[in-house]
Design a protein around this motif. Structure first.
Motif, PDB file in Angstrom:
ATOM      1  N   ARG A  40      -3.433  15.828   0.306  1.00  0.00           N
ATOM      2  CA  ARG A  40      -4.813  16.013   0.768  1.00  0.00           C
ATOM      3  C   ARG A  40      -5.343  14.731   1.404  1.00  0.00           C
ATOM      4  NH1 ARG A  40      -7.891  18.873   3.431  1.00  0.00           N
ATOM      5  NH2 ARG A  40     -10.084  18.703   2.978  1.00  0.00           N
ATOM      6  N   PHE A  41      -5.042  13.587   0.787  1.00  0.00           N
ATOM      7  CA  PHE A  41      -5.466  12.298   1.346  1.00  0.00           C
ATOM      8  C   PHE A  41      -4.905  12.137   2.759  1.00  0.00           C
ATOM      9  CE2 PHE A  41      -4.844   7.833   2.290  1.00  0.00           C
ATOM     10  CZ  PHE A  41      -6.092   7.296   1.984  1.00  0.00           C
ATOM     11  N   HIS A  42      -3.623  12.430   2.914  1.00  0.00           N
ATOM     12  CA  HIS A  42      -2.959  12.294   4.210  1.00  0.00           C
ATOM     13  C   HIS A  42      -3.667  13.144   5.266  1.00  0.00           C
ATOM     14  CE1 HIS A  42       0.187  12.722   7.273  1.00  0.00           C
ATOM     15  NE2 HIS A  42       0.664  11.590   6.814  1.00  0.00           N
ATOM     16  N   VAL A  43      -3.985  14.397   4.925  1.00  0.00           N
ATOM     17  CA  VAL A  43      -4.646  15.311   5.860  1.00  0.00           C
ATOM     18  C   VAL A  43      -6.030  14.787   6.248  1.00  0.00           C
ATOM     19  CG1 VAL A  43      -5.691  17.614   6.060  1.00  0.00           C
ATOM     20  CG2 VAL A  43      -3.364  17.377   5.165  1.00  0.00           C
ATOM     21  N   VAL A  44      -6.816  14.372   5.258  1.00  0.00           N
ATOM     22  CA  VAL A  44      -8.178  13.889   5.529  1.00  0.00           C
ATOM     23  C   VAL A  44      -8.115  12.596   6.338  1.00  0.00           C
ATOM     24  CG1 VAL A  44     -10.339  13.080   4.506  1.00  0.00           C
ATOM     25  CG2 VAL A  44      -9.144  15.042   3.510  1.00  0.00           C
ATOM     26  N   TYR A  45      -7.224  11.691   5.967  1.00  0.00           N
ATOM     27  CA  TYR A  45      -7.083  10.415   6.675  1.00  0.00           C
ATOM     28  C   TYR A  45      -6.745  10.653   8.142  1.00  0.00           C
ATOM     29  CZ  TYR A  45      -5.836   5.474   7.234  1.00  0.00           C
ATOM     30  OH  TYR A  45      -5.787   4.146   7.632  1.00  0.00           O
ATOM     31  N   LYS A  46      -5.760  11.506   8.364  1.00  0.00           N
ATOM     32  CA  LYS A  46      -5.334  11.766   9.742  1.00  0.00           C
ATOM     33  C   LYS A  46      -6.437  12.440  10.546  1.00  0.00           C
ATOM     34  CE  LYS A  46      -1.399  12.965  12.488  1.00  0.00           C
ATOM     35  NZ  LYS A  46       0.007  13.204  12.514  1.00  0.00           N
ATOM     36  N   SER A  47      -7.218  13.302   9.915  1.00  0.00           N
ATOM     37  CA  SER A  47      -8.318  13.961  10.640  1.00  0.00           C
ATOM     38  C   SER A  47      -9.422  12.956  10.970  1.00  0.00           C
ATOM     39  CB  SER A  47      -8.870  15.140   9.844  1.00  0.00           C
ATOM     40  OG  SER A  47      -9.633  14.708   8.738  1.00  0.00           O
ATOM     41  N   LEU A  48      -9.620  11.962  10.116  1.00  0.00           N
ATOM     42  CA  LEU A  48     -10.652  10.951  10.368  1.00  0.00           C
ATOM     43  C   LEU A  48     -10.233   9.939  11.429  1.00  0.00           C
ATOM     44  CD1 LEU A  48     -11.864  10.084   6.742  1.00  0.00           C
ATOM     45  CD2 LEU A  48     -13.201  11.194   8.546  1.00  0.00           C
ATOM     46  N   PHE A  49      -8.976   9.495  11.382  1.00  0.00           N
ATOM     47  CA  PHE A  49      -8.553   8.366  12.205  1.00  0.00           C
ATOM     48  C   PHE A  49      -7.508   8.710  13.264  1.00  0.00           C
ATOM     49  CE2 PHE A  49      -9.654   6.743   7.924  1.00  0.00           C
ATOM     50  CZ  PHE A  49     -10.879   6.195   8.268  1.00  0.00           C
ATOM     51  N   GLY A  50      -7.008   9.936  13.254  1.00  0.00           N
ATOM     52  CA  GLY A  50      -6.054  10.361  14.263  1.00  0.00           C
ATOM     53  C   GLY A  50      -4.658   9.799  14.104  1.00  0.00           C
ATOM     54  N   VAL A  51      -4.392   9.227  12.958  1.00  0.00           N
ATOM     55  CA  VAL A  51      -3.099   8.606  12.688  1.00  0.00           C
ATOM     56  C   VAL A  51      -2.856   8.698  11.179  1.00  0.00           C
ATOM     57  CG1 VAL A  51      -4.078   6.278  12.442  1.00  0.00           C
ATOM     58  CG2 VAL A  51      -1.720   6.541  13.163  1.00  0.00           C
ATOM     59  N   SER A  52      -1.586   8.726  10.791  1.00  0.00           N
ATOM     60  CA  SER A  52      -1.289   8.776   9.356  1.00  0.00           C
ATOM     61  C   SER A  52      -1.595   7.419   8.725  1.00  0.00           C
ATOM     62  CB  SER A  52       0.180   9.127   9.134  1.00  0.00           C
ATOM     63  OG  SER A  52       1.000   8.018   9.438  1.00  0.00           O
ATOM     64  N   PRO A  53      -1.824   7.395   7.418  1.00  0.00           N
ATOM     65  CA  PRO A  53      -2.098   6.112   6.768  1.00  0.00           C
ATOM     66  C   PRO A  53      -0.947   5.109   6.899  1.00  0.00           C
ATOM     67  CG  PRO A  53      -2.139   7.925   5.172  1.00  0.00           C
ATOM     68  CD  PRO A  53      -1.929   8.519   6.508  1.00  0.00           C
ATOM     69  N   ILE A  54       0.276   5.588   6.825  1.00  0.00           N
ATOM     70  CA  ILE A  54       1.423   4.675   6.924  1.00  0.00           C
ATOM     71  C   ILE A  54       1.553   4.130   8.336  1.00  0.00           C
ATOM     72  CG2 ILE A  54       3.935   4.499   6.727  1.00  0.00           C
ATOM     73  CD1 ILE A  54       2.325   4.552   4.027  1.00  0.00           C
ATOM     74  N   TRP A  64       0.846  -1.186   0.000  1.00  0.00           N
ATOM     75  CA  TRP A  64       0.000   0.000   0.000  1.00  0.00           C
ATOM     76  C   TRP A  64       0.887   1.243   0.000  1.00  0.00           C
ATOM     77  CZ3 TRP A  64      -5.053  -0.903  -0.577  1.00  0.00           C
ATOM     78  CH2 TRP A  64      -5.573  -2.134  -0.158  1.00  0.00           C
ATOM     79  N   THR A  65       0.537   2.204  -0.822  1.00  0.00           N
ATOM     80  CA  THR A  65       1.225   3.491  -0.781  1.00  0.00           C
ATOM     81  C   THR A  65       0.171   4.580  -0.628  1.00  0.00           C
ATOM     82  OG1 THR A  65       1.134   3.918  -3.159  1.00  0.00           O
ATOM     83  CG2 THR A  65       3.039   2.654  -2.348  1.00  0.00           C
ATOM     84  N   VAL A  66       0.573   5.680  -0.036  1.00  0.00           N
ATOM     85  CA  VAL A  66      -0.343   6.809   0.107  1.00  0.00           C
ATOM     86  C   VAL A  66      -0.765   7.285  -1.281  1.00  0.00           C
ATOM     87  CG1 VAL A  66      -0.569   9.191   0.922  1.00  0.00           C
ATOM     88  CG2 VAL A  66       0.580   7.494   2.345  1.00  0.00           C
ATOM     89  N   VAL A  70      -9.182   7.434  -4.511  1.00  0.00           N
ATOM     90  CA  VAL A  70     -10.302   8.281  -4.083  1.00  0.00           C
ATOM     91  C   VAL A  70     -10.217   9.674  -4.716  1.00  0.00           C
ATOM     92  CG1 VAL A  70     -10.705   7.030  -1.927  1.00  0.00           C
ATOM     93  CG2 VAL A  70      -9.141   8.977  -1.940  1.00  0.00           C
ATOM     94  N   SER A  71      -9.389   9.786  -5.746  1.00  0.00           N
ATOM     95  CA  SER A  71      -9.263  11.027  -6.537  1.00  0.00           C
ATOM     96  C   SER A  71      -8.831  12.236  -5.709  1.00  0.00           C
ATOM     97  CB  SER A  71     -10.580  11.334  -7.266  1.00  0.00           C
ATOM     98  OG  SER A  71     -10.943  10.268  -8.094  1.00  0.00           O
ATOM     99  N   LEU A  72      -7.830  12.019  -4.848  1.00  0.00           N
ATOM    100  CA  LEU A  72      -7.245  13.114  -4.084  1.00  0.00           C
ATOM    101  C   LEU A  72      -5.738  13.130  -4.316  1.00  0.00           C
ATOM    102  CD1 LEU A  72      -8.949  12.755  -0.569  1.00  0.00           C
ATOM    103  CD2 LEU A  72      -9.452  14.472  -2.310  1.00  0.00           C
ATOM    104  N   SER A  73      -5.132  14.277  -4.046  1.00  0.00           N
ATOM    105  CA  SER A  73      -3.671  14.327  -4.065  1.00  0.00           C
ATOM    106  C   SER A  73      -3.176  13.573  -2.825  1.00  0.00           C
ATOM    107  CB  SER A  73      -3.187  15.777  -3.998  1.00  0.00           C
ATOM    108  OG  SER A  73      -3.475  16.340  -2.726  1.00  0.00           O
ATOM    109  N   SER A  74      -1.945  13.155  -2.853  1.00  0.00           N
ATOM    110  CA  SER A  74      -1.377  12.436  -1.705  1.00  0.00           C
ATOM    111  C   SER A  74      -1.427  13.281  -0.445  1.00  0.00           C
ATOM    112  CB  SER A  74       0.072  12.025  -1.993  1.00  0.00           C
ATOM    113  OG  SER A  74       0.116  11.096  -3.034  1.00  0.00           O
TER     114      SER A  74
END
Length: 108
Positions: A36-50, A21-23, A30-34
């Protein structure tokens, strides 16, 4: 909805942490920049995707270390998508405070 799509991708990632898996790939799906995805992911789950992926791999590793006592650490590392045993052992110790061997020995 972007948040729903990110939640679905997270479920897939956590269900199959052994995949590569890569960011960038997750973001593209999900048609986002890396970034932006990182920011949204972290705001949803409180942790980075990696970090989320690493923790999922380590959780899976704990089970494998105890269930598959005949598997070598290099086999377990490979099964979890690590390039080598060194990377696996380093991340395992960083998260758990124990090496994989110590964890296996202490939890028999």
């Amino acid at each position: 909805d972007i948040q729903m799509n990110i939640r679905l991708r997270r479920m897939q990632m956590l269900s199959h942490p052994e995949k590569k898996w890569t960011v960038e790939d997750l973001a593209n799906s999900v048609s986002l920049s890396s970034s932006r995805f990182h920011v949204v992911y972290k705001s949803l789950f409180g942790v980075s995707p990696i970090r989320d992926l690493i923790e999922a791999r380590i959780d899976r590793a704990k089970g494998l270390l105890l269930e598959e006592e005949t598997d070598s650490l290099s086999q377990i590392a490979e099964n979890l998508g690590y390039k080598n045993q060194y990377d696996f052992s380093r991340q395992f110790k960083q998260i758990t405070g124990l090496s994989p061997s110590e964890f296996r020995k202490n939890n028999r």
